[in-house]
Design an enzyme around this catalytic site. Structure first.
Site, short mmCIF file in Angstrom:
data_model
loop_
_atom_site.label_atom_id
_atom_site.label_comp_id
_atom_site.label_asym_id
_atom_site.label_seq_id
_atom_site.Cartn_x
_atom_site.Cartn_y
_atom_site.Cartn_z
N ASP A 162 0.91 -1.22 0.14
CA ASP A 162 0.07 -0.04 0.04
C ASP A 162 1.11 1.07 0.18
OD1 ASP A 162 1.06 -0.55 2.74
OD2 ASP A 162 -0.66 0.34 3.33
N HIS A 181 10.19 -0.68 8.43
CA HIS A 181 9.43 -1.47 8.96
C HIS A 181 9.15 -2.67 7.70
CE1 HIS A 181 8.15 0.60 12.30
NE2 HIS A 181 7.84 1.63 11.51
#
Length: 303
Positions: free
Chosen positions: A8, A238
Site C-alpha cells: 500500500d 518496517h
C-alpha cells in the site's frame, strides 16, 4: 527466489520495493495492492510509478478497497501524506493495472510457481485472506508468507495494543493466522530496532542520485512524523525489514507460536500468542545495524 510484494505505497513501502528491485536474490514478479496508507487506487498508481522509476515492467494487480465486512477506509495521510509520498503530491498515472484482481492473481501465481513463491505482505492482510477464501489450496501452493505486521511482545503503533497493518483489517489477519501457510511475522518487536536516520537518507541520495534522492525527499514528511510523535531522529525500516527477512532469516531471532487477533473492542488488532493455533515464526530480535547496512548497500547500487 520468486517474490510478490502485497503493498500500500506508502513511503516505507517505496523503500521496500526499491530494496527488492536492487537485491539480486529476488526475482520480483509483480506487486499486488491494497488499501492502507492510501486508498487502493492511489496504492496502484504509486506502485506503477515506482516500478517505472525502477525501470521494471511488472504487473500490478489491484486488490481490496476496504477491510473485510466494511465499505470505508481512512488513509494514513498524517503519516504518509495525502498521496502516499509525503510532500510529493503530483504522482503521474503511468500504465495500467493487471487484468486480474489481486486475490486471483495471487492464486494464479501460487499455482504457477508452486512452493517457489514467497509473498511479502506489507499492508493489511485483506488480499491474502481473500486468496485463501478463493482457493483452499492457496496456502499449500505458496512457498512462504512473510508479513510486516503485529506487535506480539511490545506495544502497538496505532493503538496501545495494535500495529497498523493488523488493525486496519483485524478480521482478515485473524483468518490468515487461523490456517496460515508457512509464515514469518516481522512486527514492531523488531522493525523499531532498525532506525534509519536523516544522515542515512543523505548518504543514500549521494550514492543513488535517482532512487536514493527520491526516497530521501519523500522521507522528510515521514521523519517529521516520527520526530513529532515519538521524539525519534529516524524511522523504522518496517517494510524493508520484512523483505530482508524473506532472504536473510539468519539476521533474526524467531520463536514459534500460534497467533490470534482481537477483532473487536478496545483491544482490536492486538496480535496475541495462542497455543491452539497453527504455528508461525514470530521475529523477536534482529541485527538492526546489519539490516540498516544491508538496506543501504543494496539500494545504493540503484541509479
Amino acid at each position: 527466489m520468486k517474490l510478490i510484494i502485497d503493498t500500500d505505497p506508502g513511503i516505507d513501502d517505496a523503500m521496500a520495493i526499491a530494496y527488492a528491485a536492487a537485491a539480486s536474490e529476488f526475482d520480483l514478479i509483480g506487486l499486488t495492492t491494497v488499501f492502507g496508507n492510501t486508498h487502493v487506487h492511489q496504492s496502484s498508481r504509486n506502485a506503477r510509478f515506482l516500478l517505472d522509476k525502477l525501470g521494471l515492467d511488472l504487473p500490478v494487480a489491484e486488490g481490496a478497497s476496504f477491510p473485510l465486512g466494511t465499505d470505508s477506509h481512512a488513509p494514513s495521510e498524517h503519516v504518509h501524506g495525502p498521496e502516499g509520498f509525503g510532500d510529493f503530491t503530483e504522482v503521474p498515472e503511468l500504465g495500467l493495472n493487471h487484468d486480474l484482481p489481486a486475490a486471483e492473481f495471487l492464486v494464479e501465481m501460487a499455482r504457477m510457481y508452486k512452493d517457489e513463491l514467497v509473498l511479502c505482505a506489507v499492508g493489511p492482510l485483506t488480499n491474502i485472506a481473500n486468496a485463501m477464501r478463493l482457493d483452499p489450496e492457496f496456502s499449500g501452493n505458496l512457498g512462504r508468507l512473510v508479513i510486516m505486521g503485529g506487535a506480539v511482545y511490545c506495544s502497538g503503533n496505532i493503538t496501545e495494543h495494535a500495529e497498523a497493518n493488523i488493525y486496519h483489517d483485524a478480521i482478515a489477519a485473524d483468518e490468515v493466522f487461523s490456517a496460515p501457510p508457512e509464515t514469518v511475522l516481522v512486527g514492531l518487536d523488531v522493525t523499531l530496532k532498525t532506525l534509519y536516520e536523516t544522515a542515512d537518507f543523505e548518504a543514500l541520495a549521494q550514492k543513488s542520485p535517482n532512487m536514493g534522492s527520491f526516497l530521501r525527499d519523500i522521507s522528510r514528511f515521514y521523519l517529521e512524523f516520527y520526530k513529532k510523535i515519538g521524539g525519534l531522529e529516524g524511522c523504522g525500516l518496517h517494510d524493508s525489514t520484512a523483505v530482508i527477512a524473506c532472504s536473510h532469516g539468519a539476521m533474526f531471532d524467531m520463536v514459534e507460536t500460534g497467533l490470534r487477533v482481537v477483532t473487536e473492542g478496545d483491544r482490536m488488532g492486538a496480535t496475541q500468542p495462542d497455543p491452539d493455533r497453527p504455528v508461525v515464526r514470530v521475529c523477536r530480535d534482529v541485527d538492526g545495524v546489519g539490516v540498516v547496512r544491508l538496506f543501504t548497500e543494496r539500494v545504493a547500487s540503484l541509479p
